[in-house]
Enzyme design. Structure first.
Site, PDB file in Angstrom:
ATOM      1  N   CYS A  24      32.074  47.872  51.027  1.00  0.00           N
ATOM      2  CA  CYS A  24      33.230  48.336  51.795  1.00  0.00           C
ATOM      3  C   CYS A  24      32.911  48.315  53.286  1.00  0.00           C
ATOM      4  O   CYS A  24      31.808  48.656  53.694  1.00  0.00           O
ATOM      5  CB  CYS A  24      33.641  49.740  51.354  1.00  0.00           C
ATOM      6  SG  CYS A  24      34.210  49.796  49.648  1.00  0.00           S
ATOM      7  N   HIS A  68      35.586  55.399  44.079  1.00  0.00           N
ATOM      8  CA  HIS A  68      34.791  56.209  44.987  1.00  0.00           C
ATOM      9  C   HIS A  68      33.381  56.374  44.419  1.00  0.00           C
ATOM     10  O   HIS A  68      33.155  56.222  43.211  1.00  0.00           O
ATOM     11  CB  HIS A  68      35.442  57.564  45.200  1.00  0.00           C
ATOM     12  CG  HIS A  68      36.695  57.498  46.005  1.00  0.00           C
ATOM     13  ND1 HIS A  68      37.376  58.620  46.407  1.00  0.00           N
ATOM     14  CD2 HIS A  68      37.390  56.433  46.502  1.00  0.00           C
ATOM     15  CE1 HIS A  68      38.434  58.255  47.117  1.00  0.00           C
ATOM     16  NE2 HIS A  68      38.464  56.939  47.181  1.00  0.00           N
ATOM     17  N   GLU A  70      31.591  59.010  43.922  1.00  0.00           N
ATOM     18  CA  GLU A  70      31.496  60.079  42.926  1.00  0.00           C
ATOM     19  C   GLU A  70      31.961  59.599  41.559  1.00  0.00           C
ATOM     20  O   GLU A  70      31.324  59.862  40.543  1.00  0.00           O
ATOM     21  CB  GLU A  70      32.343  61.293  43.332  1.00  0.00           C
ATOM     22  CG  GLU A  70      32.071  61.832  44.704  1.00  0.00           C
ATOM     23  CD  GLU A  70      33.004  61.246  45.762  1.00  0.00           C
ATOM     24  OE1 GLU A  70      33.023  60.009  45.954  1.00  0.00           O
ATOM     25  OE2 GLU A  70      33.698  62.033  46.417  1.00  0.00           O
ATOM     26  N   CYS A  96      37.424  63.713  47.401  1.00  0.00           N
ATOM     27  CA  CYS A  96      38.886  63.770  47.429  1.00  0.00           C
ATOM     28  C   CYS A  96      39.384  64.556  46.218  1.00  0.00           C
ATOM     29  O   CYS A  96      38.592  64.969  45.355  1.00  0.00           O
ATOM     30  CB  CYS A  96      39.462  62.345  47.406  1.00  0.00           C
ATOM     31  SG  CYS A  96      39.225  61.492  45.831  1.00  0.00           S
ATOM     32  N   CYS A  99      38.508  62.731  42.768  1.00  0.00           N
ATOM     33  CA  CYS A  99      37.097  62.860  42.404  1.00  0.00           C
ATOM     34  C   CYS A  99      36.748  64.299  42.056  1.00  0.00           C
ATOM     35  O   CYS A  99      35.933  64.549  41.165  1.00  0.00           O
ATOM     36  CB  CYS A  99      36.205  62.331  43.526  1.00  0.00           C
ATOM     37  SG  CYS A  99      36.253  60.533  43.664  1.00  0.00           S
ATOM     38  N   TYR A 117      35.601  65.020  55.113  1.00  0.00           N
ATOM     39  CA  TYR A 117      36.764  64.160  55.274  1.00  0.00           C
ATOM     40  C   TYR A 117      37.916  64.984  55.834  1.00  0.00           C
ATOM     41  O   TYR A 117      37.974  66.197  55.642  1.00  0.00           O
ATOM     42  CB  TYR A 117      37.124  63.538  53.917  1.00  0.00           C
ATOM     43  CG  TYR A 117      38.164  62.458  53.991  1.00  0.00           C
ATOM     44  CD1 TYR A 117      37.930  61.293  54.714  1.00  0.00           C
ATOM     45  CD2 TYR A 117      39.385  62.599  53.355  1.00  0.00           C
ATOM     46  CE1 TYR A 117      38.895  60.297  54.795  1.00  0.00           C
ATOM     47  CE2 TYR A 117      40.357  61.617  53.426  1.00  0.00           C
ATOM     48  CZ  TYR A 117      40.101  60.463  54.153  1.00  0.00           C
ATOM     49  OH  TYR A 117      41.050  59.482  54.247  1.00  0.00           O
TER      50      TYR A 117
END
Length: 151
Positions: A24, A68, A70, A96, A99, A117
């Site tokens: 990413c 993600h 996690e 998030c 997750c 975040y």
């Protein structure tokens, strides 16, 4: 210096290194799952197995199929003979909401993260479920080795 804090910092540094495996471009995230002093799983954000390793579209927007870190660590341990019940998840960025649901359902008891975040609803959910949440911003400390060796 607290031995647990020293270990937490060490595992967070490892999760940061593991994040380097991500393809990413927008954000690289790494996760390490630890239970009884052993790493039982790891993950980084990226596409599902068998997909091309391109996380963003031509406009730089993350593709919806990207997992993600996690989620990758949790699903990886689910495919093994290990259990995440009672484990600690070390992750470079706060989880998030999606997750966090996986973390709760997988029995992880503690989450230690480095970067917060901008959306914190996942952290709120973890706390509501009784998952211990630790935010550690400083990953380097000269006395960490001494703390681990002296206990």
């Amino acid at each position: 210096m607290d031995k647990q804090l020293a270990l937490d910092r060490r595992y967070l540094r490892m999760s940061r290194i593991w994040a380097e495996n991500s393809y990413c471009k927008r954000r690289k995230v790494g996760a390490i799952l630890v239970k009884d002093g052993m790493i039982i799983s790891d993950g980084f954000n990226g596409t599902p197995a068998g997909f091309e390793n391109v996380c963003e579209d031509e406009d730089g927007v993350t593709k919806p199929c990207v997992l993600h870190a996690e989620a990758n660590a949790i699903t990886k341990v689910a495919r093994s003979n290990n259990s995440s019940q009672g484990a600690t998840l070390y992750v470079t960025a706060s989880p998030c909401m999606e997750c966090s649901k996986l973390i709760i359902q997988s029995g992880i008891k503690r989450v230690v993260y480095n970067e917060e975040y901008r959306i914190t609803d996942g952290l709120d959910l973890l706390r509501r479920a009784g998952v211990e949440v630790e935010h550690i911003t400083e990953l380097e400390n000269a006395s960490d080795r001494e703390a681990v060796e002296n206990e």
